[in-house]
Motif scaffolding. Structure first.
Motif, short mmCIF file in Angstrom:
data_model
loop_
_atom_site.label_atom_id
_atom_site.label_comp_id
_atom_site.label_asym_id
_atom_site.label_seq_id
_atom_site.Cartn_x
_atom_site.Cartn_y
_atom_site.Cartn_z
N ILE A 31 76.53 18.53 18.56
CA ILE A 31 75.19 17.97 18.41
C ILE A 31 74.38 18.19 19.69
O ILE A 31 73.22 18.59 19.65
CB ILE A 31 75.27 16.47 18.04
CG1 ILE A 31 75.81 16.32 16.61
CG2 ILE A 31 73.92 15.80 18.17
CD1 ILE A 31 76.26 14.92 16.25
N GLU A 32 75.02 17.96 20.83
CA GLU A 32 74.33 18.18 22.10
C GLU A 32 73.98 19.66 22.30
O GLU A 32 72.88 19.99 22.75
CB GLU A 32 75.19 17.68 23.26
CG GLU A 32 74.49 17.71 24.59
CD GLU A 32 73.26 16.81 24.66
OE1 GLU A 32 72.33 17.15 25.41
OE2 GLU A 32 73.21 15.78 23.97
N LEU A 33 74.89 20.54 21.96
CA LEU A 33 74.61 21.98 22.06
C LEU A 33 73.45 22.39 21.16
O LEU A 33 72.59 23.19 21.55
CB LEU A 33 75.86 22.80 21.71
CG LEU A 33 76.97 22.79 22.75
CD1 LEU A 33 78.24 23.42 22.18
CD2 LEU A 33 76.54 23.52 24.01
N ALA A 34 73.41 21.82 19.97
CA ALA A 34 72.31 22.12 19.04
C ALA A 34 70.98 21.63 19.61
O ALA A 34 69.97 22.34 19.55
CB ALA A 34 72.57 21.47 17.68
N ARG A 35 70.97 20.44 20.17
CA ARG A 35 69.73 19.90 20.75
C ARG A 35 69.28 20.72 21.95
O ARG A 35 68.09 21.00 22.11
CB ARG A 35 69.94 18.45 21.16
CG ARG A 35 70.03 17.52 19.98
CD ARG A 35 70.24 16.10 20.42
NE ARG A 35 70.37 15.24 19.25
CZ ARG A 35 71.09 14.13 19.23
NH1 ARG A 35 71.72 13.73 20.31
NH2 ARG A 35 71.17 13.42 18.14
N ASN A 36 70.24 21.12 22.79
CA ASN A 36 69.90 21.94 23.96
C ASN A 36 69.33 23.29 23.53
O ASN A 36 68.36 23.76 24.12
CB ASN A 36 71.12 22.14 24.86
CG ASN A 36 71.53 20.89 25.57
OD1 ASN A 36 70.77 19.93 25.67
ND2 ASN A 36 72.76 20.87 26.07
N GLU A 38 67.80 23.96 20.78
CA GLU A 38 66.48 23.73 20.21
C GLU A 38 65.45 23.54 21.32
O GLU A 38 64.36 24.12 21.29
CB GLU A 38 66.50 22.50 19.30
CG GLU A 38 65.18 22.24 18.62
CD GLU A 38 65.25 21.01 17.72
OE1 GLU A 38 64.52 21.02 16.72
OE2 GLU A 38 66.03 20.09 18.01
N ARG A 39 65.77 22.73 22.32
CA ARG A 39 64.84 22.49 23.43
C ARG A 39 64.56 23.77 24.21
O ARG A 39 63.44 24.02 24.63
CB ARG A 39 65.40 21.43 24.38
CG ARG A 39 65.21 20.02 23.90
CD ARG A 39 65.53 19.02 25.01
NE ARG A 39 66.93 19.02 25.38
CZ ARG A 39 67.85 18.20 24.88
NH1 ARG A 39 67.50 17.31 23.97
NH2 ARG A 39 69.09 18.24 25.27
N ALA A 40 65.59 24.59 24.39
CA ALA A 40 65.42 25.82 25.16
C ALA A 40 64.91 26.97 24.30
O ALA A 40 64.60 28.03 24.82
CB ALA A 40 66.75 26.21 25.79
N ALA A 41 64.83 26.73 23.00
CA ALA A 41 64.39 27.77 22.05
C ALA A 41 65.22 29.04 22.23
O ALA A 41 64.70 30.14 22.29
CB ALA A 41 62.91 28.04 22.20
N THR A 42 66.54 28.86 22.30
CA THR A 42 67.44 30.00 22.45
C THR A 42 68.36 30.10 21.25
O THR A 42 68.54 29.13 20.50
CB THR A 42 68.32 29.87 23.72
OG1 THR A 42 69.11 28.69 23.60
CG2 THR A 42 67.49 29.81 24.98
N ALA A 43 68.93 31.27 21.09
CA ALA A 43 69.88 31.48 20.01
C ALA A 43 71.19 30.76 20.34
O ALA A 43 71.53 30.58 21.51
CB ALA A 43 70.15 32.97 19.84
N VAL A 44 71.87 30.37 19.32
CA VAL A 44 73.14 29.67 19.50
C VAL A 44 74.26 30.71 19.51
O VAL A 44 74.29 31.63 18.70
CB VAL A 44 73.36 28.65 18.36
CG1 VAL A 44 74.73 28.03 18.45
CG2 VAL A 44 72.29 27.59 18.41
#
Length: 105
Positions: A31-36, A38-44
Motif C-alpha cells: 500500500i505504501e509503495l502504491a501511494r509513493n 502515485e505521488r511520484a507519478a512513476t511506474a511501479v
C-alpha cells in the motif's frame, strides 16, 4: 462436522494465524509503495506488481477455504473464529486491491 476434520481445520487455523502478521506487513508495504508511486507519478516495478498479485491470490484462496469451512456447520466458537478471520482477510484484500488497482493487476 467430524472430529478429524475439526482437528485439521484447527491446525490450518494455527498456520493461518501465524501468517496474518506477515501478510499484514506485506499489505502495508504494498500500500505504501502504491501511494509513493502515485505521488511520484512513476511506474511501479514489476516485482511490486508480482508481490501484489501473489498476496491477492493467496488471500483469495484462503477466503474460499474459510468460506467452505464456514458452511460446514462447525461448533459456534470455531464458526465465529472462521468468520472473524475471513473478515480480516477480506479487509486486507480490499485495501491492497484498492491501493494497487490503478496499476491494473
Amino acid at each position: 462436522m467430524e472430529n478429524h476434520q475439526i482437528t485439521d481445520i484447527n491446525e490450518q487455523i494455527l498456520r493461518l494465524r501465524a501468517a496474518f502478521p506477515v501478510w499484514s506487513a506485506e499489505a502495508n508495504d504494498l500500500i505504501e509503495l502504491a501511494r509513493n508511486a502515485e505521488r511520484a507519478a512513476t511506474a511501479v516495478d514489476g516485482r511490486v506488481l508480482q508481490r501484489a498479485r501473489g498476496l491477492l491470490q493467496t488471500a483469495e484462496g484462503w477466503h474460499d477455504t474459510l468460506l467452505y469451512w464456514e458452511k460446514q456447520e462447525a461448533a459456534p466458537a470455531l464458526g465465529a473464529e472462521i468468520r472473524v478471520m475471513r473478515a480480516s482477510l477480506d479487509a486486507m484484500r480490499v485495501e491492497v486491491d484498492t491501493a494497487t488497482s490503478k496499476f491494473r493487476l
